[in-house]
Design an enzyme around this catalytic site. Structure first.
Site, PDB file in Angstrom:
ATOM      1  N   ALA A  61      56.670  84.003  64.134  1.00  0.00           N
ATOM      2  CA  ALA A  61      55.931  83.935  65.286  1.00  0.00           C
ATOM      3  C   ALA A  61      54.583  84.336  64.904  1.00  0.00           C
ATOM      4  O   ALA A  61      54.271  85.019  63.878  1.00  0.00           O
ATOM      5  CB  ALA A  61      56.598  84.816  66.281  1.00  0.00           C
ATOM      6  N   GLY A 102      60.917  83.487  62.891  1.00  0.00           N
ATOM      7  CA  GLY A 102      61.088  82.015  63.185  1.00  0.00           C
ATOM      8  C   GLY A 102      60.953  80.745  61.967  1.00  0.00           C
ATOM      9  O   GLY A 102      61.092  79.908  62.240  1.00  0.00           O
ATOM     10  N   GLU A 105      64.224  80.339  60.880  1.00  0.00           N
ATOM     11  CA  GLU A 105      64.925  79.685  62.139  1.00  0.00           C
ATOM     12  C   GLU A 105      64.434  78.123  62.172  1.00  0.00           C
ATOM     13  O   GLU A 105      65.286  77.034  62.382  1.00  0.00           O
ATOM     14  CB  GLU A 105      64.763  80.377  63.514  1.00  0.00           C
ATOM     15  CG  GLU A 105      65.407  81.609  63.565  1.00  0.00           C
ATOM     16  CD  GLU A 105      65.066  82.217  64.789  1.00  0.00           C
ATOM     17  OE1 GLU A 105      63.691  82.493  64.990  1.00  0.00           O
ATOM     18  OE2 GLU A 105      65.979  82.769  65.615  1.00  0.00           O
ATOM     19  N   GLU A 125      63.076  90.398  63.337  1.00  0.00           N
ATOM     20  CA  GLU A 125      62.767  90.698  64.773  1.00  0.00           C
ATOM     21  C   GLU A 125      63.369  91.975  65.194  1.00  0.00           C
ATOM     22  O   GLU A 125      62.792  92.508  66.077  1.00  0.00           O
ATOM     23  CB  GLU A 125      63.784  89.540  65.539  1.00  0.00           C
ATOM     24  CG  GLU A 125      62.940  88.273  65.531  1.00  0.00           C
ATOM     25  CD  GLU A 125      63.360  87.357  64.272  1.00  0.00           C
ATOM     26  OE1 GLU A 125      64.115  87.915  63.454  1.00  0.00           O
ATOM     27  OE2 GLU A 125      62.878  86.340  64.345  1.00  0.00           O
TER      28      GLU A 125
END
Ligand code: NAI
Length: 700
Positions: A61, A102, A105, A125
């Site tokens: 992110a 992210g 991911e 996270e």
């Protein structure tokens, strides 16, 4: 758009270009989906490679978007991943350097993954009080197996790509490239070969997800994780989300992950951890010192005084591979200092925390002297002698004579005026405070005290040095106590008043420890030595007669109860043990003192204890901001989190106050101001707090 699109023969390459780590902000996300649309529309393109420019595949992110609506603006990360999965042409992630959160991911949404050796792979996270929110908890167990994935998700730690790629049965990586340099070509070749092969495109979501022991394993995992993460909800939620991956169909598991993610996002714990993450990064930035300020090279360090602090300070530099010359007045003092350093290192060797050859390398960097001339080539000289202005004057006058031009002259003083110390030299621009905390080789905090004339490049250099020796540096202006001790004095004063009004030391300590502090004020006093505060109060009696104190702490010191070092303080201690045992004698002393003052003791709630101690920090912190001693509230929080045992999950005093609501905090302060036993003037909410309340704002 922060992603590039290029076609190499029949392979389209989408490259994220959002420095420093290709954060997945809105413009990067648009860049990816845009590139994807172009590739799908172009008949000449047979396969797609997704990669990152510069220092990372993707760090996840974009922190600039954290917690803002922009983070969710379409295409959000979930929809980008869905678009990748839906591609009719094979997509190969070419992963290098950093692949986190992210970023990982995103890679798991690609059909294939080729990775460079040495890549740091993580789902961090949990460190922000969250769980991965874009499929990480559902896809990683499918490619790594439940246990390996859960370990990564619960710890948030990075694992090297070569280690993951060599795990038996892993499906995370389809290929480990020979080197980071060859990664791109290998990924393009790989993309061509899978395109040529044809057939169904593999999707991680279609892989099975099971643990052989099923729910029994998850019960075990919950017991383990729950025990280790008591103030933080996220780690247990990681287990719950991964368990869902084994129990539910993929899409239902994704929904569960989302539900948990959103719930965690609004917890105070996550808010505190995200604040800490940002505040830590912001602390190293000084508003009027540009980031490109040139730094002075620091290759050799001198330390004056080989006592408690001098020894610890020296170890920091030896640990970082920087040679140190330690200076003392007498050979015995040097010998004692060196022996303590050796003892500390040997304890680490014994515990297996330090290799013997490393220990020897470090000791080889240490030299000692009784002669100031030996410091003439040092780039940085840190003084840690007795806390007396006269002694500091002698030291800095001599340093001014021998130190080379441009050497940085630092003082570790905890209470003296750095501007006065600077004035002992003809080079005040080179003088700065470096306030380490005891034990200096262990404690993370370093207050960098900026004198009136301290040069900007000196500050920039000291901040960089701090990073090198792994300290969290926070800049403070010159004032009595700097940031941390100036605030703690108000906290201690409240602790004293609470005793006068009816509390016992153990009640106060218990209440604030339940709030999360590592140690309450009285146990802390016994550990640090109650005589330190006594000396400060004696000084205050002449300097600041307006400051009101409870007399109990003085009475305790008059009894010689300085704390653990004298075997007795606020508590009793048994020889060789550190357990604090409530003392009848001390409690009687407190009661007698109340009688002398004519106070009828009242029952004080734990809530009041916590509010009076913590809001005392908050109000003084606000004054510190008004006075420009700290440049931002996050700096104050960093001081308290890294140097004073403030509970991490509360995010520091200023963040905590913002969470409670400054209106509520101010109203409570006004109530305390009406207590005749307390200090009404102190409890007037600081003008900054009043202003923020009026504007409906918080400290941050
Ligand atoms: P200490 O008493 O353990 O060590 C001071 C050392 O300086 C002694 O070994 C002494 O022989 C030496 N010394 C005195 N005058 C000297 C001179 N003219 N030239 C060379 N060496 C000289 O004291 P400590 O606790 O290490 O404190 C040192 C400084 O650090 C003080 O300014 C203190 O306020 C500050 N400080 C102390 C902290 C603590 O928790 N002890 C925390 C933060 C700062």
């Amino acid at each position: 758009m922060t992603a590039e699109y290029k076609v190499h023969g029949d392979v389209a390459v989408i490259t994220m270009t959002n420095p420093p780590v290709n954060g997945l902000g809105y413009s990067t996300r648009v860049g990816i989906t845009d590139g994807l649309a172009k590739a799908l529309a172009d008949d000449a393109v047979k396969a797609i490679v997704l990669t990152g420019a510069g220092k990372a595949f993707s760090g996840g992110a974009d922190i600039k978007e954290f917690g803002t609506p922009k983070a969710l603006q379409d295409p959000n990360l979930l929809s980008v991943i869905l678009a990748l999965e839906a591609s009719t042409k094979p997509i190969v992630a070419a992963i290098h350097s950093v692949c986190m959160g992210g970023g990982l991911e995103l890679a798991l949404g690609c059909h294939y993954r080729v990775v460079a050796p040495g890549t740091n792979v993580a789902l961090p996270e949990v460190k922000l009080g969250l769980i991965p929110g874009a499929g990480g908890t559902q896809r990683l167990p499918r490619v790594l197996g439940v246990e390996a994935a859960l370990n990564m998700i619960v710890s948030g730690q990075a694992v090297k790509s070569e280690l993951l790629a060599s795990a038996p049965g892993q499906k995370l990586f389809d290929k480990l490239a020979a080197s980071p340099e060859s990664l791109f070509d290998e990924a393009v070749e790989f993309a061509k070969s899978v395109a040529a092969k044809g057939g169904d495109l593999p999707l991680v979501r279609n892989l099975p997800c099971k643990h052989p022991q099923g729910d029994a394993y998850f019960q075990f995992a919950k017991n383990m994780v729950g025990g280790m993460s008591k103030n933080f909800p996220a780690p247990l939620k990681c287990v719950e989300a991964v368990q869902a991956a084994t129990q539910l169909k993929f899409d239902a598991g994704m929904a569960k992950e989302r539900e948990i993610f959103i719930a965690l996002m609004t917890t105070p714990e996550s808010s505190a951890l995200r604040h800490l993450f940002m505040a830590e990064r912001a602390a190293s930035k000084i508003p009027d010192v540009p980031e490109d300020t040139p730094q002075r090279p620091i290759k050799t360090v001198g330390v004056i005084g080989a006592g408690t602090m001098g020894g610890g300070i020296t170890m920091n530099f030896l640990n970082a591979g920087i040679p140190v010359t330690m200076l003392e007045m007498k050979q015995e003092a040097l010998d004692r200092g060196v022996a303590t350093i050796k003892k500390n290192y040997e304890a680490q060797v014994k515990k297996g925390k330090l290799k013997h050859d490393k220990y020897e390398q470090r000791m080889a960097l240490l030299s000692t002297t009784l002669d100031y001339a030996a410091l003439k080539d040092c780039d940085l000289i840190i003084e840690a002698v007795f806390e007396e202005l006269g002694v500091k004057e002698k030291v800095f006058t001599q340093l001014d004579e021998i130190a080379k031009q441009g050497a940085i002259l630092a003082s570790n003083t905890s209470t003296l005026d750095v501007d006065k110390i600077a004035a002992f030299t003809k080079r005040p621009q080179d003088v700065v405070g470096m306030h380490f905390f005891s034990p200096a080789n262990v404690m993370k905090l370093l207050e960098v005290v900026r004198g009136k004339q301290t040069a900007k490049d000196v500050l920039a250099t000291v901040m960089a040095v701090a990073k090198k020796i792994k300290k969290t540096a926070v800049v403070s202006g010159v004032c009595d106590g700097f940031i941390g001790n100036r605030m703690i004095e108000q906290y201690s004063r409240q602790a004293g008043f609470l005793l006068d009004e009816g509390a016992t030391p153990q009640q106060v300590d218990k209440a604030i420890e339940k709030f999360g502090f590592a140690m309450g004020p009285f146990r802390m006093g016994d550990l640090a030595g109650n005589d330190i505060g006594w000396a400060i109060r004696k000084r205050r009696a002449t300097e600041r007669a307006d400051m009101k104190y409870s007399r109990t702490a003085d009475k305790l010191c008059e009894l010689g109860r300085f704390g653990q070092k004298t075997g007795a303080g606020w508590y009793d201690y048994q020889a060789g043990k550190r357990d604090a045992i409530p003392s009848d004698l001390v409690n009687k002393m407190i009661e007698d003192h109340r009688k002398e003052l004519g106070i009828t003791p009242r029952k004080i709630s734990d809530e009041e204890i916590v509010q009076r101690l913590v809001y005392a920090l908050v109000n003084e912190g606000a004054h510190i901001l008004e006075d420009g001693i700290a440049s931002k509230s996050g700096d104050i929080d960093m001081v308290y989190l890294t140097g004073y045992g403030f509970p991490m999950h509360r995010g520091g005093p200023m963040h905590y106050a913002s969470q409670v609501g400054l209106y509520n905090v101010a109203e409570t302060m006004k109530r305390f101001a009406k207590n005749p036993r307390d200090d009404a003037a102190f409890w007037q909410p600081a003008p900054l707090i009043q202003k923020l309340v009026a504007e409906g704002k918080t400290f941050s």
